[in-house]
Design a protein around this motif. Structure first.
Motif, PDB file in Angstrom:
ATOM      1  N   HIS A 319       0.836  -1.209   0.000  1.00 27.45           N
ATOM      2  CA  HIS A 319       0.000   0.000   0.000  1.00 27.45           C
ATOM      3  C   HIS A 319       0.868   1.255   0.000  1.00 27.45           C
ATOM      4  O   HIS A 319       0.587   2.210  -0.736  1.00 27.45           O
ATOM      5  CB  HIS A 319      -0.915  -0.007   1.226  1.00 27.45           C
ATOM      6  CG  HIS A 319      -1.790   1.195   1.324  1.00 27.45           C
ATOM      7  ND1 HIS A 319      -2.877   1.401   0.494  1.00 27.45           N
ATOM      8  CD2 HIS A 319      -1.730   2.287   2.136  1.00 27.45           C
ATOM      9  CE1 HIS A 319      -3.446   2.551   0.794  1.00 27.45           C
ATOM     10  NE2 HIS A 319      -2.771   3.107   1.785  1.00 27.45           N
ATOM     11  N   ARG A 320       1.928   1.251   0.818  1.00 26.96           N
ATOM     12  CA  ARG A 320       2.821   2.414   0.853  1.00 26.96           C
ATOM     13  C   ARG A 320       3.507   2.617  -0.499  1.00 26.96           C
ATOM     14  O   ARG A 320       3.577   3.738  -1.010  1.00 26.96           O
ATOM     15  CB  ARG A 320       3.873   2.239   1.956  1.00 26.96           C
ATOM     16  CG  ARG A 320       3.349   2.402   3.365  1.00 26.96           C
ATOM     17  CD  ARG A 320       4.486   2.565   4.351  1.00 26.96           C
ATOM     18  NE  ARG A 320       5.376   1.400   4.327  1.00 26.96           N
ATOM     19  CZ  ARG A 320       5.223   0.330   5.098  1.00 26.96           C
ATOM     20  NH1 ARG A 320       4.194   0.265   5.940  1.00 26.96           N
ATOM     21  NH2 ARG A 320       6.067  -0.668   5.040  1.00 26.96           N
ATOM     22  N   LEU A 321       3.997   1.514  -1.060  1.00 26.28           N
ATOM     23  CA  LEU A 321       4.683   1.626  -2.352  1.00 26.28           C
ATOM     24  C   LEU A 321       3.720   2.087  -3.440  1.00 26.28           C
ATOM     25  O   LEU A 321       4.081   2.877  -4.317  1.00 26.28           O
ATOM     26  CB  LEU A 321       5.303   0.281  -2.742  1.00 26.28           C
ATOM     27  CG  LEU A 321       6.533  -0.161  -1.945  1.00 26.28           C
ATOM     28  CD1 LEU A 321       6.986  -1.538  -2.406  1.00 26.28           C
ATOM     29  CD2 LEU A 321       7.663   0.837  -2.085  1.00 26.28           C
ATOM     30  N   SER A 322       2.481   1.595  -3.381  1.00 23.87           N
ATOM     31  CA  SER A 322       1.490   2.000  -4.370  1.00 23.87           C
ATOM     32  C   SER A 322       1.248   3.502  -4.321  1.00 23.87           C
ATOM     33  O   SER A 322       1.126   4.165  -5.361  1.00 23.87           O
ATOM     34  CB  SER A 322       0.176   1.238  -4.139  1.00 23.87           C
ATOM     35  OG  SER A 322      -0.796   1.603  -5.087  1.00 23.87           O
ATOM     36  N   SER A 323       1.206   4.042  -3.098  1.00 19.80           N
ATOM     37  CA  SER A 323       1.012   5.487  -2.958  1.00 19.80           C
ATOM     38  C   SER A 323       2.219   6.252  -3.478  1.00 19.80           C
ATOM     39  O   SER A 323       2.085   7.284  -4.150  1.00 19.80           O
ATOM     40  CB  SER A 323       0.768   5.841  -1.488  1.00 19.80           C
ATOM     41  OG  SER A 323      -0.399   5.218  -1.003  1.00 19.80           O
ATOM     42  N   GLU A 324       3.412   5.731  -3.187  1.00 20.79           N
ATOM     43  CA  GLU A 324       4.633   6.408  -3.611  1.00 20.79           C
ATOM     44  C   GLU A 324       4.855   6.322  -5.112  1.00 20.79           C
ATOM     45  O   GLU A 324       5.524   7.184  -5.698  1.00 20.79           O
ATOM     46  CB  GLU A 324       5.830   5.820  -2.858  1.00 20.79           C
ATOM     47  CG  GLU A 324       5.795   6.119  -1.366  1.00 20.79           C
ATOM     48  CD  GLU A 324       6.779   5.281  -0.563  1.00 20.79           C
ATOM     49  OE1 GLU A 324       7.002   5.605   0.608  1.00 20.79           O
ATOM     50  OE2 GLU A 324       7.305   4.288  -1.115  1.00 20.79           O
ATOM     51  N   LEU A 325       4.287   5.283  -5.747  1.00 19.59           N
ATOM     52  CA  LEU A 325       4.429   5.137  -7.198  1.00 19.59           C
ATOM     53  C   LEU A 325       3.826   6.319  -7.950  1.00 19.59           C
ATOM     54  O   LEU A 325       4.274   6.660  -9.047  1.00 19.59           O
ATOM     55  CB  LEU A 325       3.755   3.843  -7.672  1.00 19.59           C
ATOM     56  CG  LEU A 325       4.600   2.574  -7.650  1.00 19.59           C
ATOM     57  CD1 LEU A 325       3.732   1.366  -7.943  1.00 19.59           C
ATOM     58  CD2 LEU A 325       5.742   2.649  -8.642  1.00 19.59           C
ATOM     59  N   ARG A 357      13.751   0.031 -13.502  1.00 20.72           N
ATOM     60  CA  ARG A 357      14.150  -0.018 -12.104  1.00 20.72           C
ATOM     61  C   ARG A 357      13.607   1.231 -11.412  1.00 20.72           C
ATOM     62  O   ARG A 357      13.459   2.282 -12.021  1.00 20.72           O
ATOM     63  CB  ARG A 357      15.675  -0.052 -11.953  1.00 20.72           C
ATOM     64  CG  ARG A 357      16.334  -1.302 -12.528  1.00 20.72           C
ATOM     65  CD  ARG A 357      15.943  -2.547 -11.755  1.00 20.72           C
ATOM     66  NE  ARG A 357      16.668  -3.729 -12.186  1.00 20.72           N
ATOM     67  CZ  ARG A 357      16.244  -4.576 -13.118  1.00 20.72           C
ATOM     68  NH1 ARG A 357      15.098  -4.347 -13.752  1.00 20.72           N
ATOM     69  NH2 ARG A 357      16.954  -5.635 -13.425  1.00 20.72           N
ATOM     70  N   TRP A 358      13.319   1.073 -10.137  1.00 23.25           N
ATOM     71  CA  TRP A 358      12.827   2.198  -9.332  1.00 23.25           C
ATOM     72  C   TRP A 358      13.877   2.528  -8.289  1.00 23.25           C
ATOM     73  O   TRP A 358      14.158   1.729  -7.399  1.00 23.25           O
ATOM     74  CB  TRP A 358      11.503   1.814  -8.672  1.00 23.25           C
ATOM     75  CG  TRP A 358      10.873   2.900  -7.845  1.00 23.25           C
ATOM     76  CD1 TRP A 358      11.257   4.204  -7.728  1.00 23.25           C
ATOM     77  CD2 TRP A 358       9.715   2.755  -7.000  1.00 23.25           C
ATOM     78  NE1 TRP A 358      10.437   4.892  -6.882  1.00 23.25           N
ATOM     79  CE2 TRP A 358       9.467   4.031  -6.421  1.00 23.25           C
ATOM     80  CE3 TRP A 358       8.875   1.695  -6.705  1.00 23.25           C
ATOM     81  CZ2 TRP A 358       8.423   4.236  -5.545  1.00 23.25           C
ATOM     82  CZ3 TRP A 358       7.817   1.905  -5.833  1.00 23.25           C
ATOM     83  CH2 TRP A 358       7.595   3.169  -5.262  1.00 23.25           C
ATOM     84  N   ARG A 359      14.448   3.707  -8.388  1.00 19.70           N
ATOM     85  CA  ARG A 359      15.442   4.157  -7.403  1.00 19.70           C
ATOM     86  C   ARG A 359      14.694   4.815  -6.239  1.00 19.70           C
ATOM     87  O   ARG A 359      14.523   6.030  -6.194  1.00 19.70           O
ATOM     88  CB  ARG A 359      16.441   5.107  -8.059  1.00 19.70           C
ATOM     89  CG  ARG A 359      17.220   4.461  -9.177  1.00 19.70           C
ATOM     90  CD  ARG A 359      18.354   5.324  -9.703  1.00 19.70           C
ATOM     91  NE  ARG A 359      19.034   4.644 -10.799  1.00 19.70           N
ATOM     92  CZ  ARG A 359      19.968   3.708 -10.642  1.00 19.70           C
ATOM     93  NH1 ARG A 359      20.320   3.371  -9.409  1.00 19.70           N
ATOM     94  NH2 ARG A 359      20.530   3.123 -11.678  1.00 19.70           N
ATOM     95  N   HIS A 360      14.274   3.973  -5.314  1.00 17.46           N
ATOM     96  CA  HIS A 360      13.460   4.428  -4.192  1.00 17.46           C
ATOM     97  C   HIS A 360      14.332   5.209  -3.208  1.00 17.46           C
ATOM     98  O   HIS A 360      15.450   4.781  -2.874  1.00 17.46           O
ATOM     99  CB  HIS A 360      12.808   3.233  -3.491  1.00 17.46           C
ATOM    100  CG  HIS A 360      11.725   3.605  -2.549  1.00 17.46           C
ATOM    101  ND1 HIS A 360      11.971   4.027  -1.254  1.00 17.46           N
ATOM    102  CD2 HIS A 360      10.372   3.618  -2.691  1.00 17.46           C
ATOM    103  CE1 HIS A 360      10.832   4.278  -0.651  1.00 17.46           C
ATOM    104  NE2 HIS A 360       9.843   4.037  -1.493  1.00 17.46           N
ATOM    105  N   PRO A 361      13.863   6.359  -2.721  1.00 16.91           N
ATOM    106  CA  PRO A 361      14.698   7.187  -1.841  1.00 16.91           C
ATOM    107  C   PRO A 361      15.035   6.527  -0.516  1.00 16.91           C
ATOM    108  O   PRO A 361      16.015   6.907   0.142  1.00 16.91           O
ATOM    109  CB  PRO A 361      13.856   8.448  -1.633  1.00 16.91           C
ATOM    110  CG  PRO A 361      12.451   8.033  -1.957  1.00 16.91           C
ATOM    111  CD  PRO A 361      12.572   6.984  -3.013  1.00 16.91           C
ATOM    112  N   PRO A 379      -2.848   3.986 -11.662  1.00 21.12           N
ATOM    113  CA  PRO A 379      -3.287   4.966 -12.669  1.00 21.12           C
ATOM    114  C   PRO A 379      -2.131   5.566 -13.466  1.00 21.12           C
ATOM    115  O   PRO A 379      -2.357   6.123 -14.540  1.00 21.12           O
ATOM    116  CB  PRO A 379      -3.987   6.046 -11.824  1.00 21.12           C
ATOM    117  CG  PRO A 379      -4.371   5.373 -10.552  1.00 21.12           C
ATOM    118  CD  PRO A 379      -3.309   4.351 -10.303  1.00 21.12           C
ATOM    119  N   VAL A 380      -0.896   5.467 -12.945  1.00 22.61           N
ATOM    120  CA  VAL A 380       0.241   6.073 -13.650  1.00 22.61           C
ATOM    121  C   VAL A 380       0.934   5.083 -14.579  1.00 22.61           C
ATOM    122  O   VAL A 380       1.945   5.426 -15.196  1.00 22.61           O
ATOM    123  CB  VAL A 380       1.263   6.663 -12.655  1.00 22.61           C
ATOM    124  CG1 VAL A 380       0.629   7.745 -11.817  1.00 22.61           C
ATOM    125  CG2 VAL A 380       1.872   5.571 -11.770  1.00 22.61           C
TER     126      VAL A 380
END
Length: 590
Positions: A319-325, A357-361, A379-380
């Motif tokens: 859920h957190r990752l989905s929001s951050e996406l 790849r996702w460079r997550h902070p 949605p993105v």
């Protein structure tokens, strides 16, 4: 004798004339009323009984007048009625006077009927008199019962629905431990899409019957909507008992369903959770069972999973990752890596696959398995897909300027890009912006995505194929697509999944599958490339089977644009195989 004057007295009756006139008018009105009207004295005997009362209770006026009111009161309620009447006579008041209440009354045939009662009390010659207006409310109660039935029953299968399950869960949790099995059908969407919703409805009805047949009388089954069902097991948290029930469910759905002249097979996935009396949150129990079901589906379906706390933490993380996406693209956190693809005869670099790849902070560089599924349903997804197309075209343009005459860059499409109808324009715009030839771009799509979006995807990909853009089936052989799609779909390439490559030099079955895919590709004039090649032995086996191209750790891990440029001389475009690399676990789009 009487006088025609207000307040005059009828000497014969001793009653004011105006009062007698009003009384007569009221009697006439009640006599013709559709509402049953009954009057009784303090002795409980009926003194008035209109036509509507005759119709409602089945007693004529002659039969009823002079009889006790008990003739319309069920026997089990008579003692309470007589006690209430005695109190009213003594006190001169009636508790129910002026109110409307629903009660059960007795018909002449012995049946009980629901009626609406309005009671009144007045005095004649100093004695209390009682009047009752009664209306049959059987239709109203029937309608209420129908509404209650609709509110708690699934109209398609006649099983209890989500509201009914909620009520039952609350009741069971209040009395002790219980467990919940959530299940949905594997392959139901395919039945709906291929055979129509009417057959899908018939399938749900048939599944409900089979499930009803395997549960115990103490267990409670409900349909929650769609193809999702629930089984509540009261006073149980024993995993062995619950596992046995799950096995019965699997067995019940194993055999074919014969519907509308069609033979249909479906499986199921089951999530199981238990709650104690101390932990009696029905919503949390549903969530836990749903998380277990999600885990079972993630394993490929056809299995059951018990809830474990780690599932909750994973869900919260998703859920957190989905929001951050939602903000990752605008914050520039996405990056493309490129994995080399080579010709097996001389290890000439033939192309690259662009890998997201996702460079997550906080978590650093995230590989696809940790976020791709979330992104696909976000949605993105379409915006990210458009960015990948443009970034890959920009890289191809740079490599052309550096001397690579015809770079081929493969990119993975999201389902959202096929649904929107914008894919053609996005690709054309990127190719024109970066002055890249269409044959430099290879679009990769999984078989299952093709099945879900066959109609809308075929036309746009065919148009792109005619322009020169390549189209590949990714992870070929791992989905559910029929072989007929190889002819119907505008393909240029098949990618053999790494799962068939890992044991190709040891497993005759995997080698046979790879050989069959290569044979089909050759017959259909399609390119073929093997993924996940890590060793010289795998490479040699692929060469023997006639595979012409490969990618995998043997030729290079996914690397940045700068790294691939530093390792490659584009004029000769040759890579030296590397050895001693650890075996890579299969990762989606890795």
């Amino acid at each position: 004798m009487s006088v025609d004057a207000p307040g005059a007295i009828d000497l014969a009756e001793g009653v004011p004339f105006a009062a007698r006139h009003n009384q007569h008018r009221n009697e006439q009105m009640l006599a013709g009323s559709a509402t049953a009207a009954i009057c009784a004295g303090p002795d409980n005997l009926i003194v008035s009984w209109n036509t509507a009362a005759e119709r409602l209770f089945g007693h004529s006026a002659a039969q009823a007048i002079g009889k006790p009111l008990s003739i319309i009161i069920p026997e089990r309620l008579r003692a309470a009625h007589e006690a209430g009447l005695a109190r009213a006579v003594q006190s001169g008041t009636a508790r129910l006077a002026g109110q409307s209440v629903d009660i059960l009354a007795l018909h002449a045939d012995g049946s009980e009927i629901p009626v609406d009662l309005s009671l009144s009390i007045w005095f004649e010659a100093g004695k209390p008199m009682f009047g009752a207006l009664l209306r049959d409310i059987a239709d109203r109660q029937s309608a209420k019962q129908r509404l209650e039935h609709l509110a708690h029953c699934d109209t398609l299968t006649s099983l209890p629905n989500r509201n009914a399950l909620h009520q039952r869960l609350v009741a069971e949790l209040a009395s002790g431990p219980c467990s919940l099995l959530l299940l949905d059908l594997d392959g139901f969407k395919h039945v709906n899409d291929s055979l129509g919703h009417s057959v899908g409805d018939q399938l749900l009805i048939a599944v409900a019957r089979r499930l009803n047949a395997v549960i115990a009388s103490s267990e409670f089954i409900a349909r929650l909507g769609g193809d999702e069902f629930a089984i509540l097991v009261p006073h149980c948290e024993d995993p062995l008992v619950l596992d046995t029930l799950a096995k019965r469910v699997f067995e019940a759905l194993q055999s074919a369903f014969h519907l509308a002249g069609q033979t249909v097979y479906v499986g199921t996935s089951i999530g199981i959770a238990s709650a104690t009396h101390a932990n009696s949150d029905w919503e949390q129990l549903l969530v836990s069972a749903d998380l277990a079901l999600y885990s079972a589906k993630s394993e490929g379906g056809g299995t059951r999973m018990f809830f474990a706390p780690v599932m909750q933490s994973r869900s919260e993380q998703r859920h957190r990752l989905s929001s951050e996406l939602h903000d990752a693209l605008s914050l520039g956190q996405f990056d493309l890596l490129y994995q080399p693809q080579v010709a097996l005869d001389d290890t000439t670099l033939t192309g690259v696959e662009a890998l997201l790849r996702w460079r997550h902070p906080v978590h650093g560089v995230l590989p696809p398995p940790s976020f791709i599924e979330l992104l696909e349903h976000s949605p993105v997804a379409e915006d990210v897909g458009d960015w990948i197309v443009d970034t890959a075209c920009a890289a191809a343009a740079r490599w052309i300027r550096m001397g690579w005459r015809s770079p081929r860059v493969g990119i993975n499409l999201f389902a959202a890009q096929l649904r929107s109808g914008r894919l053609m324009q996005v690709v054309l715009t990127s190719l024109e912006r970066h002055a890249v030839s269409p044959d430099c771009l290879k679009l990769e799509i999984t078989e299952n995505t093709v099945l879900q979006h066959d109609a809308q995807s075929t036309s746009v990909l065919r148009a792109l194929r005619e322009m020169g853009v390549g189209v590949a089936f990714d992870d070929f052989g791992t989905g559910f697509a029929s072989l007929s799609l190889l002819q119907r779909y505008p393909l240029t390439r098949l990618k053999i999944d790494r799962g068939f490559v890992s044991q190709i030099n040891r497993d005759a079955g995997d080698a046979a599958i790879v050989q069959a895919v290569i044979g089909m590709a050759t017959a259909l004039d399609l390119e073929v490339i093997a993924e996940g090649v890590e060793t010289a032995e795998q490479e040699a086996a692929l060469v023997r089977l006639g595979c012409s191209e490969a990618q995998g750790f043997r030729y290079g891990r996914p690397m940045s644009q700068t790294d691939i440029e530093s390792r490659t001389l584009f004029k000769s475009a040759t890579l030296q195989p590397v050895s001693g690399l650890p075996r890579e676990r299969r990762q989606a789009r890795s």
